[in-house]
Design a protein around this motif. Sequence first.
Motif, PDB file in Angstrom:
ATOM      1  N   LYS A  88       0.827  -1.313  -0.051  1.00 50.99           N
ATOM      2  CA  LYS A  88      -0.002   0.018   0.088  1.00 50.99           C
ATOM      3  C   LYS A  88       0.735   1.197  -0.094  1.00 50.99           C
ATOM      4  N   LEU A 143       2.517 -11.545  13.018  1.00 51.10           N
ATOM      5  CA  LEU A 143       2.645 -11.384  14.709  1.00 51.10           C
ATOM      6  C   LEU A 143       1.545 -10.879  15.621  1.00 51.10           C
ATOM      7  N   ARG A 161      -1.631 -13.036  20.243  1.00 47.69           N
ATOM      8  CA  ARG A 161      -2.971 -13.501  20.604  1.00 47.69           C
ATOM      9  C   ARG A 161      -2.906 -14.773  21.067  1.00 47.69           C
ATOM     10  N   LYS A 179      -3.816   4.262   5.185  1.00 45.54           N
ATOM     11  CA  LYS A 179      -3.300   4.137   3.805  1.00 45.54           C
ATOM     12  C   LYS A 179      -4.487   3.062   3.129  1.00 45.54           C
ATOM     13  N   GLY A 180      -5.068   2.237   3.915  1.00 43.46           N
ATOM     14  CA  GLY A 180      -6.349   1.483   3.387  1.00 43.46           C
ATOM     15  C   GLY A 180      -7.283   2.498   2.799  1.00 43.46           C
ATOM     16  N   LEU A 215      -5.175  -6.214  21.582  1.00 35.01           N
ATOM     17  CA  LEU A 215      -4.585  -6.967  20.196  1.00 35.01           C
ATOM     18  C   LEU A 215      -6.102  -7.771  19.659  1.00 35.01           C
ATOM     19  N   ASP A 216      -6.877  -8.275  20.756  1.00 33.03           N
ATOM     20  CA  ASP A 216      -7.949  -8.966  20.547  1.00 33.03           C
ATOM     21  C   ASP A 216      -8.838  -8.180  19.407  1.00 33.03           C
ATOM     22  N   LEU A 269      -8.135  -5.391  17.693  1.00 28.91           N
ATOM     23  CA  LEU A 269      -7.348  -5.263  16.402  1.00 28.91           C
ATOM     24  C   LEU A 269      -7.585  -6.347  15.545  1.00 28.91           C
ATOM     25  N   SER A 270      -7.426  -7.682  16.035  1.00 30.41           N
ATOM     26  CA  SER A 270      -7.450  -8.732  15.206  1.00 30.41           C
ATOM     27  C   SER A 270      -8.911  -9.078  14.675  1.00 30.41           C
ATOM     28  N   LYS A 271      -9.843  -8.927  15.890  1.00 23.28           N
ATOM     29  CA  LYS A 271     -11.234  -9.026  15.143  1.00 23.28           C
ATOM     30  C   LYS A 271     -11.793  -8.251  14.139  1.00 23.28           C
ATOM     31  N   GLY A 296     -10.072  -6.529  12.268  1.00 24.46           N
ATOM     32  CA  GLY A 296      -9.248  -6.524  11.190  1.00 24.46           C
ATOM     33  C   GLY A 296      -8.679  -5.225  10.996  1.00 24.46           C
ATOM     34  N   ILE A 297      -8.148  -4.471  11.855  1.00 26.07           N
ATOM     35  CA  ILE A 297      -7.301  -3.141  11.840  1.00 26.07           C
ATOM     36  C   ILE A 297      -5.923  -3.327  12.420  1.00 26.07           C
ATOM     37  N   LYS A 298      -5.303  -2.369  11.966  1.00 20.08           N
ATOM     38  CA  LYS A 298      -3.649  -2.271  12.394  1.00 20.08           C
ATOM     39  C   LYS A 298      -3.470  -1.265  13.156  1.00 20.08           C
ATOM     40  N   ILE A 311       0.230  -2.178  15.078  1.00 21.49           N
ATOM     41  CA  ILE A 311       0.785  -3.337  15.192  1.00 21.49           C
ATOM     42  C   ILE A 311       2.352  -3.081  14.993  1.00 21.49           C
ATOM     43  N   SER A 312       2.849  -2.089  14.693  1.00 16.39           N
ATOM     44  CA  SER A 312       4.392  -1.546  14.487  1.00 16.39           C
ATOM     45  C   SER A 312       4.845  -1.622  15.788  1.00 16.39           C
ATOM     46  N   LEU A 337       3.813  -3.341  18.266  1.00 17.84           N
ATOM     47  CA  LEU A 337       3.961  -4.681  18.719  1.00 17.84           C
ATOM     48  C   LEU A 337       5.248  -5.256  18.201  1.00 17.84           C
ATOM     49  N   LEU A 338       5.571  -4.892  17.053  1.00 15.10           N
ATOM     50  CA  LEU A 338       6.830  -5.411  16.448  1.00 15.10           C
ATOM     51  C   LEU A 338       8.088  -4.786  17.450  1.00 15.10           C
TER      52      LEU A 338
END
Lengths: 137, 137
Positions: A54, A122, A127, B54-55, B94-95, B97-99, B101-103, B119-120, B122-123
């Motif tokens: 992106k 990651l 999770r 960006k999305g 984190l839960d 974000l995952s559910k 589908g966002i970053k 999530i950066s 998180l890295l």
Amino acid sequence: MDLRAPIRVYMTKKLIGVRPDDTVKRAGEVMVEFDIGSLVVVNDEGNVVGFLTKGDIIKRLVIPGLPNTTPPVKEIMTKDLVTVPSTASVGEVLDILSKKGIKHILVEEDGKIVGIFSISDLLEASRRRLETAIAAE
Amino acid sequence: MDLRAPIRVYMTKKLIGVRPDDTVKRAGEVMVEFDIGSLVVVNDEGNVVGFLTKGDIIKRLVIPGLPNTTPPVKEIMTKDLVTVPSTASVGEVLDILSKKGIKHILVEEDGKIVGIFSISDLLEASRRRLETAIAAE
């Protein structure tokens, strides 16, 4: 997530790709459809010849104000592929992502691209770690 | 990264923003300059009125083939802000974000946006965990 495990364990094996002559509009549609931030660009022989994120679209199409039909993907993709061997440890891969400031990396085995690892992977691994920790209580 | 720690510990406090009437070209330039995937949109009163990833740019500008000067940011930003309280645990965040589908997610305290977690982050936290583990050997 075991940071010493090989990246092969956590990578995504399903590579989603477009063709070098596809439009950027098409590439964007594929990214949205699969909810992914990057694509591999695959030629007629099935070889990965580029990578498109992106960020590449923002930098090389949106900012210069180019239309979404021209240039095609091959004109704005990244040709210099960043890869790691499938045996590299998760820790090494995180280190490369961080140092290079990238969010996705291709995984290579015997000279072939066999998967992709992104920081979204990651998230999923973290999770699962949490769930395991809670289940163990 | 302690998954039970409050998100406040890991969030980024420096919010990078654009104005509602800025062009998408400008928003893209800010994203590239600061190497970030999302921006807050801040009005004249200093309130966060939207969020732009960006999305969002790919989905609402590149795919429809709109020029980068019109519409302005306010026309393509996400107005429905996803926030978590600063006391929420990393695991809970984190839960979400995952559910969803966002970053990236905004962090709120006393009705004000005080940070962002992506999530950066998180890295970086995972890398620090690795370094700590190696140092402890």
